[in-house]
Design a protein around this motif. Structure first.
Motif, short mmCIF file in Angstrom:
data_model
loop_
_atom_site.label_atom_id
_atom_site.label_comp_id
_atom_site.label_asym_id
_atom_site.label_seq_id
_atom_site.Cartn_x
_atom_site.Cartn_y
_atom_site.Cartn_z
N THR A 110 9.19 0.20 -6.12
CA THR A 110 8.96 0.77 -4.79
C THR A 110 8.87 -0.35 -3.76
N TYR A 111 9.63 -0.21 -2.67
CA TYR A 111 9.67 -1.27 -1.67
C TYR A 111 8.32 -1.48 -1.01
N ASP A 112 7.69 -0.42 -0.53
CA ASP A 112 6.41 -0.55 0.18
C ASP A 112 5.71 0.81 0.15
N VAL A 113 4.43 0.81 0.46
CA VAL A 113 3.67 2.07 0.45
C VAL A 113 2.77 2.12 1.68
N SER A 114 2.36 3.34 2.01
CA SER A 114 1.38 3.54 3.08
C SER A 114 0.09 2.82 2.70
N PRO A 115 -0.61 2.23 3.66
CA PRO A 115 -0.48 2.33 5.11
C PRO A 115 0.45 1.29 5.74
N TRP A 116 1.39 0.75 4.94
CA TRP A 116 2.47 -0.09 5.48
C TRP A 116 1.95 -1.34 6.20
N GLY A 117 0.98 -2.00 5.59
CA GLY A 117 0.43 -3.20 6.23
C GLY A 117 -0.15 -4.14 5.22
#
Lengths: 142, 273
Positions: free
Chosen positions: B163-170
């Motif tokens: 997975t590239y990225d996840v919430s909260p995206w920071g």
């Protein structure tokens, strides 16, 4: 003293201080005017000292994350961030970065790390060595 | 189309061409000269127009890919033979070996925390620091005092996350490849290398040290390796849309004026050897 008892001591001390402030305010608001009022309202973690020949001053603003650090009177840009406590965990901890230590977060406020802002200021002084901050060190942060 | 090679296999001519082009870009008095790249990185370390374009956000990788491509194209305008090399710090781990040799990036700072003493970027007459958070006009390094170099195992861990990225995206994203690559989440490949070099590389003005571009070229190479494994398509970048204050796949990366999706497949512009 373990972490829980440290927190308890801090909480009870802070509560006692608030009671004193409240009682004083009820008795005489004039007693809290001027420098005395400022001293009572200051965050107990704030600091002003000399470290390795440089004057460092720190003021906390955890609610808004707009902490301030000055080194020899010049402002250091500081940013508060949240970091995961572990992979695949939704829990986070609060840390601070500066324009001099931008990839080296220091835990701010977690249990035994209540001196995080001072550690960040000292880290910046270590980084500076014989240098001083420039106007570009006061880089605005969100 | 260019081929980006490891610093460890560069010929003497390739190294001297790269150094000469970087210095020529530094000497330009206006436009997108070297100090423009330093200033831009400083500006975009923070949120601009409510967006974290460059750091602590999903667009960390696309933003720096475009930033490096701009620099590489600026160097090619000076010498078309120049390609941006990468520093593979899992293989080249010495403070005196590639790229820290006297014919390329030079070595450590004086007394371990002062001005760089050797190489073409040592001293303010050879390489003057004009834009910085600190007052030194000479390039500084403080190698090995903080940080550490990631291992091959660390890299494998990051590249194995699909997975590239996840919430909260920071910075607080608790999973995903991007935050592990950037440094907010263990094993954190990017930030610790900045700290391992120290000096200007630890600061907001880290591009003052030309090693910045070799390090970020390696980060870009690792992202490319991740894409080779998991896909180059726009569906592999997250978030796909509708997230405020975060660069979604079809949003524009400022100040470059290109979308994140346009940076994803780099193979028409350059490849890695």
């Amino acid at each position: 003293m373990n972490d829980i008892s440290r927190r308890d001591v801090f909480r009870h001390t802070a509560t006692a201080a608030l009671i004193v402030v409240g009682a004083a305010g009820f008795a005489s608001s004039s007693a809290l005017a001027g420098p005395n009022r400022a001293a009572l309202l200051a965050d107990p973690r704030d600091f002003e000292e000399t470290y390795k020949g440089k004057k460092i001053k720190g003021e906390h603003d955890k609610d808004k994350g707009k902490h301030k650090i000055h080194i020899n009177g010049k402002k250091l840009g500081v940013v508060q961030i949240e970091l995961p406590v572990a992979p695949d965990s939704a829990a986070t901890y609060t840390a601070v970065l500066s324009t001099l230590n931008h990839f080296d977060p220091v835990p701010l406020d977690e249990g035994e790390h209540r001196d995080g802002l001072k550690k960040l200021a000292r880290l910046a002084v270590d980084q500076l060595g014989d240098q001083e901050l420039t106007a570009d060190a006061d880089h605005s942060h969100p | 189309m260019g081929t980006r090679k490891s610093v460890a296999v560069l010929t003497a001519t390739e190294k001297s061409n790269f150094v000469a082009a970087v210095k020529a870009l530094k000497a330009q008095s206006s436009g997108r000269n070297y100090d423009w790249f330093v200033r831009t990185h400083m500006t975009y370390f923070n949120a601009v127009n409510g967006h974290n374009y460059a750091h602590m956000s999903p667009s960390f990788l696309p933003w720096h890919r475009q930033y490096l491509l701009l620099l590489e194209n600026a160097l090619k305008a000076i010498n078309p033979a120049v390609d941006l090399p990468y520093w593979n710090w899992t293989a080249n781990r010495s403070t005196t070996g590639a790229p820290f040799t006297s014919d390329f990036m030079g070595g450590n700072g004086a007394d371990g925390n002062g001005p760089v003493l050797s190489g073409p970027f040592a001293g303010s007459t050879r390489w003057r620091i004009n834009v910085s958070a600190t007052s030194s006009t000479s390039l500084r390094r403080a190698m090995t005092l903080r940080g550490s170099l990631p291992t091959g195992s660390d890299v494998d861990t990051v590249l194995g996350v699909s997975t590239y990225d996840v919430s909260p995206w920071g910075s607080s994203s608790g999973s995903g490849m991007r935050n592990r690559m950037e440094g907010g989440l263990s094993p954190g490949l990017h930030g610790r290398v900045h700290n391992w070099i120290g000096g200007h590389m630890a600061q907001v003005d880290s591009p003052n040290d030309p090693v910045f571009f070799l390090h970020h070229c390696n980060i870009d190479r690792l992202w490319s390796a991740w894409q080779n494994r998991w896909g180059y398509g726009a569906d592999r970048y997250l978030p796909g849309g509708g997230v405020a204050n975060v660069v979604d796949v079809d949003e524009v990366l400022e100040p470059f004026g290109v979308t994140a999706s346009s940076t994803l497949d780099h193979r028409g512009s350059y490849t890695y050897a």
